[in-house]
Design a protein around this motif. Structure first.
Motif, PDB file in Angstrom:
ATOM      1  N   ARG A   1      -1.605  -5.094  -6.329  1.00 45.12           N
ATOM      2  CA  ARG A   1      -1.816  -6.540  -6.406  1.00 45.12           C
ATOM      3  C   ARG A   1      -0.885  -7.101  -7.468  1.00 45.12           C
ATOM      4  O   ARG A   1      -0.997  -6.764  -8.654  1.00 45.12           O
ATOM      5  CB  ARG A   1      -3.268  -6.837  -6.758  1.00 45.12           C
ATOM      6  CG  ARG A   1      -3.620  -8.306  -6.856  1.00 45.12           C
ATOM      7  CD  ARG A   1      -5.108  -8.459  -7.117  1.00 45.12           C
ATOM      8  NE  ARG A   1      -5.487  -9.835  -7.353  1.00 45.12           N
ATOM      9  CZ  ARG A   1      -6.709 -10.231  -7.675  1.00 45.12           C
ATOM     10  NH1 ARG A   1      -7.678  -9.339  -7.779  1.00 45.12           N
ATOM     11  NH2 ARG A   1      -6.990 -11.501  -7.872  1.00 45.12           N
TER      12      ARG A   1
ATOM     13  N   ARG B   1      -6.879  -0.426   6.681  1.00 45.15           N
ATOM     14  CA  ARG B   1      -5.574  -0.374   6.013  1.00 45.15           C
ATOM     15  C   ARG B   1      -4.976   1.022   6.081  1.00 45.15           C
ATOM     16  O   ARG B   1      -3.761   1.181   6.212  1.00 45.15           O
ATOM     17  CB  ARG B   1      -5.695  -0.822   4.558  1.00 45.15           C
ATOM     18  CG  ARG B   1      -6.008  -2.294   4.365  1.00 45.15           C
ATOM     19  CD  ARG B   1      -4.996  -3.186   5.065  1.00 45.15           C
ATOM     20  NE  ARG B   1      -5.204  -4.581   4.770  1.00 45.15           N
ATOM     21  CZ  ARG B   1      -4.883  -5.580   5.564  1.00 45.15           C
ATOM     22  NH1 ARG B   1      -4.341  -5.338   6.748  1.00 45.15           N
ATOM     23  NH2 ARG B   1      -5.092  -6.835   5.206  1.00 45.15           N
TER      24      ARG B   1
ATOM     25  N   ALA C   1      -9.265  -1.139  -0.476  1.00 45.76           N
ATOM     26  CA  ALA C   1      -8.979  -1.317   0.946  1.00 45.76           C
ATOM     27  C   ALA C   1     -10.156  -0.866   1.795  1.00 45.76           C
ATOM     28  O   ALA C   1     -11.032  -0.132   1.336  1.00 45.76           O
ATOM     29  CB  ALA C   1      -7.731  -0.526   1.325  1.00 45.76           C
TER      30      ALA C   1
ATOM     31  N   TYR D   1       0.835  -1.196   0.000  1.00 41.25           N
ATOM     32  CA  TYR D   1       0.000   0.000   0.000  1.00 41.25           C
ATOM     33  C   TYR D   1       0.874   1.252   0.000  1.00 41.25           C
ATOM     34  O   TYR D   1       1.960   1.265   0.587  1.00 41.25           O
ATOM     35  CB  TYR D   1      -0.924   0.032   1.227  1.00 41.25           C
ATOM     36  CG  TYR D   1      -1.977  -1.050   1.221  1.00 41.25           C
ATOM     37  CD1 TYR D   1      -3.251  -0.801   0.728  1.00 41.25           C
ATOM     38  CD2 TYR D   1      -1.691  -2.322   1.702  1.00 41.25           C
ATOM     39  CE1 TYR D   1      -4.220  -1.790   0.711  1.00 41.25           C
ATOM     40  CE2 TYR D   1      -2.651  -3.323   1.693  1.00 41.25           C
ATOM     41  CZ  TYR D   1      -3.911  -3.050   1.204  1.00 41.25           C
ATOM     42  OH  TYR D   1      -4.867  -4.043   1.184  1.00 41.25           O
TER      43      TYR D   1
ATOM     44  N   LYS E   1      -3.644   0.305  -3.474  1.00 34.38           N
ATOM     45  CA  LYS E   1      -3.366  -1.088  -3.141  1.00 34.38           C
ATOM     46  C   LYS E   1      -2.775  -1.764  -4.374  1.00 34.38           C
ATOM     47  O   LYS E   1      -3.361  -1.703  -5.464  1.00 34.38           O
ATOM     48  CB  LYS E   1      -4.662  -1.786  -2.719  1.00 34.38           C
ATOM     49  CG  LYS E   1      -4.595  -3.309  -2.635  1.00 34.38           C
ATOM     50  CD  LYS E   1      -5.985  -3.865  -2.354  1.00 34.38           C
ATOM     51  CE  LYS E   1      -6.046  -5.370  -2.489  1.00 34.38           C
ATOM     52  NZ  LYS E   1      -7.409  -5.886  -2.279  1.00 34.38           N
TER      53      LYS E   1
END
Length: 298
Positions: free
Chosen positions: A71, A124, A120, A51, A69
């Protein structure tokens, strides 16, 4: 001027505090301001993803930002029902980015947070700021004024409490009340991934002391909802004559706003304008809740 399609987004409201001390020495707004001024903002591995705070700017008592975020594994394929699927063409160091846009208001340290189920949750953002500061920071959901009034009313006592939530795995995030901490430790000992609690008073008992639950359970339930991703959080209170059900999730302060889209993506300025409009439309409710220190559920 180009005309874009619009999409409706949900918006949530939170108040920031350090640990359990709402009047702690750390200024959360100043912390966001400090991060905003960095030439390169840090990224942190939180949970299963990386993050980072991006697209940050400040003007007066407002800071704008994006919680990104990243991935990088188990990536989906692109395709359509009528065509073949294909891999996404990404560089080795790249991944998919999911975003939550937010505003931080200096007044009362309110965070206006765009809800995005693919990105999120507010927890977070709490963990990101906690990692940066080296202190535990919590963003509490703001309840609607009538729910706040009832939870703070000492004349209303709990008769039922129903909770379902994921237990914390880090002791730093255990609830700070004895009741919640005991459940967290029990779940940790039993390797449990979820806690479900349903407590009811015996209103038919000849012993009137059993007609209501321990009053401290109101605060315990609030503490668990603040620090965990609860899916169920219901409290029924009574004054001895009437019952007052409160849903600590459904009764949160929320809003929806239309945002201009450029193709599949929200226009950044339109998203931030929507967050500002949402705050403005609910400012009276926020001021009512935070106008007096003793009316704050914390």
């Amino acid at each position: 001027m180009p005309v874009y399609d619009q999409k409706e987004f949900s918006i949530d409201f939170f108040s920031g505090m350090v640990g359990s001390d709402a009047d702690g020495g750390v200024d959360i707004f100043s912390t966001f301001s400090e991060i905003c001024d960095l030439e390169e903002r840090p990224s942190y591995h939180l949970g299963s993803f990386e993050y980072q705070l991006r697209s940050m700017s400040k003007a007066g008592g407002t800071i704008k930002g994006v919680l990104a975020k990243f991935r990088t594994s188990d990536l989906p394929h692109a395709g359509s029902p009528a065509g073949e699927e294909r891999e996404l063409e990404l560089e080795a160091q790249e991944g998919l980015i999911e975003k939550n846009h937010f505003l931080v208001k200096k007044d009362k340290c309110v965070v206006v947070f765009q809800r995005n189920g693919h990105a999120a949750r507010i927890g977070r953002l709490s963990e990101y700021i906690s990692s940066y500061l080296g202190e535990t920071v919590i963003f509490n959901p703001i309840l609607q004024p009538d729910a706040v009034e009832r939870m703070l009313d000492d004349n209303l006592e709990p008769v039922t409490i129903e909770l379902s939530y994921a237990p914390p795995t880090n002791p730093d995030y255990f609830p700070e009340d004895d009741w919640g901490e005991r459940f967290a430790k029990l779940a940790d000992l039993g390797n449990s991934s979820r806690i479900r609690v349903n407590l009811s008073a015996d209103r038919r008992s000849a012993d009137r002391d059993k007609h209501t639950l321990w009053p401290g359970l109101k605060k315990a339930a609030e503490s668990i909802v603040k620090t965990r991703n609860a899916s169920v959080a219901r409290v029924k209170l009574t004054d001895g004559e009437h019952d007052y059900p409160i849903d600590l999730i459904a009764d949160r302060l929320t809003d929806t706003q239309l945002v201009e889209m450029r193709g599949r993506y929200p226009v950044l300025d339109s998203m931030f304008a929507a967050l500002a409009n949402s705050y403005g439309s609910l400012r009276d409710d926020i001021n009512e809740i935070f106008g007096q220190p003793d009316r704050r559920v914390s």
